[in-house]
Design an enzyme around this catalytic site. Structure first.
Site, PDB file in Angstrom:
ATOM      1  N   GLU A 275      49.121  25.119  19.399  1.00 41.07           N
ATOM      2  CA  GLU A 275      48.698  25.420  20.771  1.00 41.07           C
ATOM      3  C   GLU A 275      48.249  24.169  21.537  1.00 41.07           C
ATOM      4  OE1 GLU A 275      49.009  28.032  22.595  1.00 41.07           O
ATOM      5  OE2 GLU A 275      49.178  29.727  21.228  1.00 41.07           O
TER       6      GLU A 275
ATOM      7  N   HIS B   3      53.547  30.504  29.829  1.00 41.10           N
ATOM      8  CA  HIS B   3      52.991  29.929  28.605  1.00 41.10           C
ATOM      9  C   HIS B   3      53.824  30.334  27.382  1.00 41.10           C
ATOM     10  CE1 HIS B   3      50.279  28.795  25.412  1.00 41.10           C
ATOM     11  NE2 HIS B   3      50.354  30.030  24.953  1.00 41.10           N
TER      12      HIS B   3
ATOM     13  N   HIS C  80      55.968  28.024  24.227  1.00 40.04           N
ATOM     14  CA  HIS C  80      56.286  28.322  22.824  1.00 40.04           C
ATOM     15  C   HIS C  80      57.785  28.341  22.504  1.00 40.04           C
ATOM     16  CE1 HIS C  80      52.285  29.017  21.210  1.00 40.04           C
ATOM     17  NE2 HIS C  80      51.984  29.748  22.270  1.00 40.04           N
TER      18      HIS C  80
ATOM     19  N   SER D  93      52.347  24.011  28.778  1.00 36.07           N
ATOM     20  CA  SER D  93      52.571  25.045  29.797  1.00 36.07           C
ATOM     21  C   SER D  93      51.503  24.983  30.882  1.00 36.07           C
ATOM     22  CB  SER D  93      52.567  26.435  29.155  1.00 36.07           C
ATOM     23  OG  SER D  93      51.320  26.694  28.543  1.00 36.07           O
TER      24      SER D  93
HETATM   25 FE   LIG Z   1      50.046  30.492  22.890  1.00 35.03          FE
END
Ligand SMILES: [Fe+2]
Length: 295
Positions: free
Chosen positions: A208, A162, A167, A227
């Protein structure tokens, strides 16, 4: 307490100096002593980290590198279909390894020449004000552990898949990286806890779990969607709402299941205007007015 607190397994430093990650009984790695020992060792690395020094390398097993390779390969196929063009450009620019888990120090080395961002190791939950605040300086707190190999496409916590695939690929984009920095500046500027939580919820529903219209279809730019092997196939069918600050900053979310309410930007410019503009100038008073308007 902010919802994200439930997201991370608690980390406890013992009196003898050892570190224990308290996995829940439902965690896929709960009954695996080898995995648990490595989780403890990786958490200890982060707790012992001192800023300005290289991030200590985490030991991963071959099995864990294989998990990364498998998830990386499958996500890349889904990204081509579901990720925004700007995110896909970030993937090309960053050039993450697909066959093994990169160390966070390596992620920083790839990222810093592009947008100035560097990774910092986190043992578990980082207090909101620190997590968001250092974004203003180009630092991103990241966990180093990877999910348990028995369920490669599932993790109850944000793991290195993730943090890095979700990111870092976004942070390789100048335009998304600028938004992360603005979120950090907003978190530093606001004083009250409610205002900070509002800023963090806007982050949650954008960087997010944000989605965006692009060439007539909905694409994702949020790290949480990009993700997640399962969530990425589902987001187009969720309750898609307009990009409204008051709604994003006050909508409740449940981190334990797929996000069923999402907010769509009409374009990257639209996201920059509405959300970037908000983070660039918000303060406790302007957020209090937005919260009042949402009731
Ligand atoms: Fe995050």
């Amino acid at each position: 307490m902010f919802e994200e607190a439930q997201y991370f397994a608690p980390v406890a430093a013992q009196e003898d100096g050892s570190v224990v990650v308290e996995l829940a009984a439902s965690h896929p790695g709960f009954a695996d002593p080898v995995y648990r020992a490595r989780r403890n060792a990786i958490a200890a690395l982060a707790l012992g980290y001192r800023p300005g020094t290289p991030i200590p390398a985490a030991e991963y097993t071959e099995q864990e590198h294989e998990v990364w390779a498998m998830v990386s390969r499958e996500l890349a196929i889904k990204h081509a279909k579901y990720a925004t063009a700007e995110y896909l450009d970030g993937v090309d620019r960053l050039g993450l390894p697909a066959d093994r888990i990169p160390q966070l120090e390596e992620v920083s080395r790839l990222l810093e020449p592009l947008t100035g961002f560097r990774y910092l190791p986190a043992a578990g939950l980082v207090p909101l004000r620190d997590f968001y605040g250092v974004l203003a300086d180009g630092f991103f707190h990241s966990t180093q552990y990877i999910r348990h190999h028995s369920v490669p496409f599932y993790t109850p916590e944000p793991d290195v898949v993730h943090e890095v695939i979700g990111h870092a690929n976004a942070l390789a984009s100048d335009r998304y990286a600028a938004l992360y920095r603005l979120a950090g500046q907003a978190a530093r500027r606001v004083e009250g806890e409610e205002a900070l939580e509002f800023v963090s919820k806007v982050f949650w529903f954008t960087l997010e779990f944000g989605v965006m219209r692009e060439q007539g279809e909905l694409r994702a730019y949020g790290a949480g969607i990009l993700s997640s092997y399962g969530e990425i196939e589902e987001f187009r069918g969720m309750d898609i709402r307009p990009l409204e600050l008051a709604a994003m900053g006050t909508t409740h979310y449940d981190i334990t299941k797929y996000q069923d309410v999402l907010f769509a930007a009409e374009s990257l410019e639209h996201l920059e205007d509405v959300v970037g503009g908000f983070w660039a100038s918000c303060d406790d008073d302007s957020i209090a007015r937005l919260m009042a308007s949402a009731v």
